[in-house]
Design a protein around this motif. Structure first.
Motif, PDB file in Angstrom:
ATOM      1  N   TYR A   1      47.941  39.830  33.178  1.00  0.00           N
ATOM      2  CA  TYR A   1      47.911  38.646  32.312  1.00  0.00           C
ATOM      3  C   TYR A   1      46.470  38.288  31.996  1.00  0.00           C
ATOM      4  N   THR A   2      46.223  37.985  30.732  1.00  0.00           N
ATOM      5  CA  THR A   2      44.946  37.392  30.315  1.00  0.00           C
ATOM      6  C   THR A   2      45.274  36.284  29.318  1.00  0.00           C
ATOM      7  N   SER A   3      44.294  35.476  29.015  1.00  0.00           N
ATOM      8  CA  SER A   3      44.503  34.381  28.069  1.00  0.00           C
ATOM      9  C   SER A   3      44.788  34.895  26.664  1.00  0.00           C
ATOM     10  N   ASP A   4      44.576  36.199  26.428  1.00  0.00           N
ATOM     11  CA  ASP A   4      44.894  36.756  25.119  1.00  0.00           C
ATOM     12  C   ASP A   4      46.392  36.717  24.836  1.00  0.00           C
ATOM     13  N   PHE A   5      47.216  36.696  25.880  1.00  0.00           N
ATOM     14  CA  PHE A   5      48.657  36.540  25.661  1.00  0.00           C
ATOM     15  C   PHE A   5      48.938  35.167  25.056  1.00  0.00           C
ATOM     16  N   ASP A   6      48.272  34.134  25.576  1.00  0.00           N
ATOM     17  CA  ASP A   6      48.424  32.786  25.016  1.00  0.00           C
ATOM     18  C   ASP A   6      47.931  32.761  23.566  1.00  0.00           C
ATOM     19  N   LYS A   7      46.813  33.427  23.325  1.00  0.00           N
ATOM     20  CA  LYS A   7      46.248  33.448  21.977  1.00  0.00           C
ATOM     21  C   LYS A   7      47.174  34.165  21.005  1.00  0.00           C
ATOM     22  N   ALA A   8      47.782  35.260  21.467  1.00  0.00           N
ATOM     23  CA  ALA A   8      48.694  36.014  20.599  1.00  0.00           C
ATOM     24  C   ALA A   8      49.892  35.170  20.192  1.00  0.00           C
ATOM     25  N   VAL A   9      50.468  34.468  21.153  1.00  0.00           N
ATOM     26  CA  VAL A   9      51.609  33.602  20.864  1.00  0.00           C
ATOM     27  C   VAL A   9      51.196  32.508  19.889  1.00  0.00           C
ATOM     28  N   SER A  10      50.029  31.907  20.109  1.00  0.00           N
ATOM     29  CA  SER A  10      49.546  30.845  19.223  1.00  0.00           C
ATOM     30  C   SER A  10      49.313  31.363  17.808  1.00  0.00           C
ATOM     31  N   LEU A  11      48.771  32.572  17.689  1.00  0.00           N
ATOM     32  CA  LEU A  11      48.530  33.155  16.366  1.00  0.00           C
ATOM     33  C   LEU A  11      49.836  33.352  15.607  1.00  0.00           C
ATOM     34  N   ILE A  12      50.849  33.854  16.302  1.00  0.00           N
ATOM     35  CA  ILE A  12      52.134  34.091  15.648  1.00  0.00           C
ATOM     36  C   ILE A  12      52.774  32.767  15.215  1.00  0.00           C
ATOM     37  N   VAL A  13      52.777  31.798  16.120  1.00  0.00           N
ATOM     38  CA  VAL A  13      53.374  30.494  15.793  1.00  0.00           C
ATOM     39  C   VAL A  13      52.621  29.841  14.644  1.00  0.00           C
ATOM     40  N   ASP A  14      51.296  29.861  14.703  1.00  0.00           N
ATOM     41  CA  ASP A  14      50.485  29.210  13.678  1.00  0.00           C
ATOM     42  C   ASP A  14      50.669  29.866  12.309  1.00  0.00           C
ATOM     43  N   HIS A  15      50.534  31.175  12.252  1.00  0.00           N
ATOM     44  CA  HIS A  15      50.565  31.858  10.953  1.00  0.00           C
ATOM     45  C   HIS A  15      51.962  31.945  10.361  1.00  0.00           C
ATOM     46  N   VAL A  16      52.976  32.075  11.201  1.00  0.00           N
ATOM     47  CA  VAL A  16      54.333  32.210  10.661  1.00  0.00           C
ATOM     48  C   VAL A  16      55.017  30.851  10.513  1.00  0.00           C
ATOM     49  N   LYS A  17      55.005  30.065  11.563  1.00  0.00           N
ATOM     50  CA  LYS A  17      55.720  28.786  11.529  1.00  0.00           C
ATOM     51  C   LYS A  17      54.969  27.693  10.781  1.00  0.00           C
ATOM     52  N   GLN A  18      53.665  27.656  10.952  1.00  0.00           N
ATOM     53  CA  GLN A  18      52.895  26.575  10.350  1.00  0.00           C
ATOM     54  C   GLN A  18      52.392  26.914   8.938  1.00  0.00           C
ATOM     55  N   ARG A  19      51.968  28.162   8.724  1.00  0.00           N
ATOM     56  CA  ARG A  19      51.372  28.526   7.438  1.00  0.00           C
ATOM     57  C   ARG A  19      52.339  29.240   6.504  1.00  0.00           C
TER      58      ARG A  19
END
Length: 204
Positions: A28-46
């Motif tokens: 586990y690294t914080s990049d897993f959190d970043k990956a999830v955030s990127l997907i949520v932000d770009h798909v759900k928000q944008r």
């Protein structure tokens, strides 16, 4: 048992043990959190979509990840890296996020795809699933999801076996966490999955 016979039960036990340990050891690294955030932000928000890609066996896993995301509320498409060079790159849009799968982290077609995508939409974010955290793809990605880089169970050490298992599991980790982050419900699943046993079960 003849001299040339193999002990399938023993080999099976060794494979299960090796792959189980490999899955449990995915770091586990914080990049897993970043990956999830990127997907949520770009798909759900944008309003963008997830664009997955890989070559060979990794490409089949990328396609599976895309179809799983589609059924769980995240629009996704799989882009073949070679076809991208012959016009299919046009599927990309500015608010998309890319998920690239490459065990070596230096698959030529994927490296080229990343460059082409950045030329079309500078700064388009990318997530990389790889067994080589020091690779070119890993260094260029916004989030690198490292499999752990363990050896293949293939007796030649060549055939994608353990690596494909780990990539698939990381895909599941992303899907499940995005589902939780977006509050995806059984009712929403039913809207996207009408046929078969799962469609019936989701509407009960």
């Amino acid at each position: 048992m003849t001299d040339n016979a193999i002990d399938i039960k023993a080999i099976m036990a060794d494979i299960l043990e090796a792959e189980s340990k490999a899955v449990a050891s995915i770091p586990y690294t914080s990049d897993f959190d970043k990956a999830v955030s990127l997907i949520v932000d770009h798909v759900k928000q944008r309003g963008g979509k997830l664009v997955t890609s890989g070559m060979g066996k990794a490409g089949q896993i990328a396609m599976n990840i895309a179809t799983t995301f589609c059924s769980t509320g995240i629009p996704a498409v799989n882009l073949h890296p070679s076809e991208a060079q012959h016009g299919d790159l046009g599927v990309l849009q500015p608010d998309d996020v890319m998920l690239l799968v490459s065990n070596s982290g230096r698959t030529r077609e994927i490296v080229e795809l990343l460059s082409l995508a950045d030329e079309l939409y500078p700064g388009i974010p990318s997530i990389v699933i790889t067994g080589n955290a020091q690779s070119e793809l890993a260094s260029r990605a916004d989030a690198t999801l490292f499999t752990g880089g363990v050896p293949e169970v293939c007796p030649l050490g060549l055939t994608p076996t353990t690596s494909t298992t780990l990539m698939t599991v990381i895909g599941d980790i992303l899907v499940v966490n995005v589902m939780k982050a977006t509050g995806f419900t059984k009712a929403e699943y039913a809207k996207r999955h009408h046929g078969g046993y799962l469609g019936h079960k989701s509407r009960q």
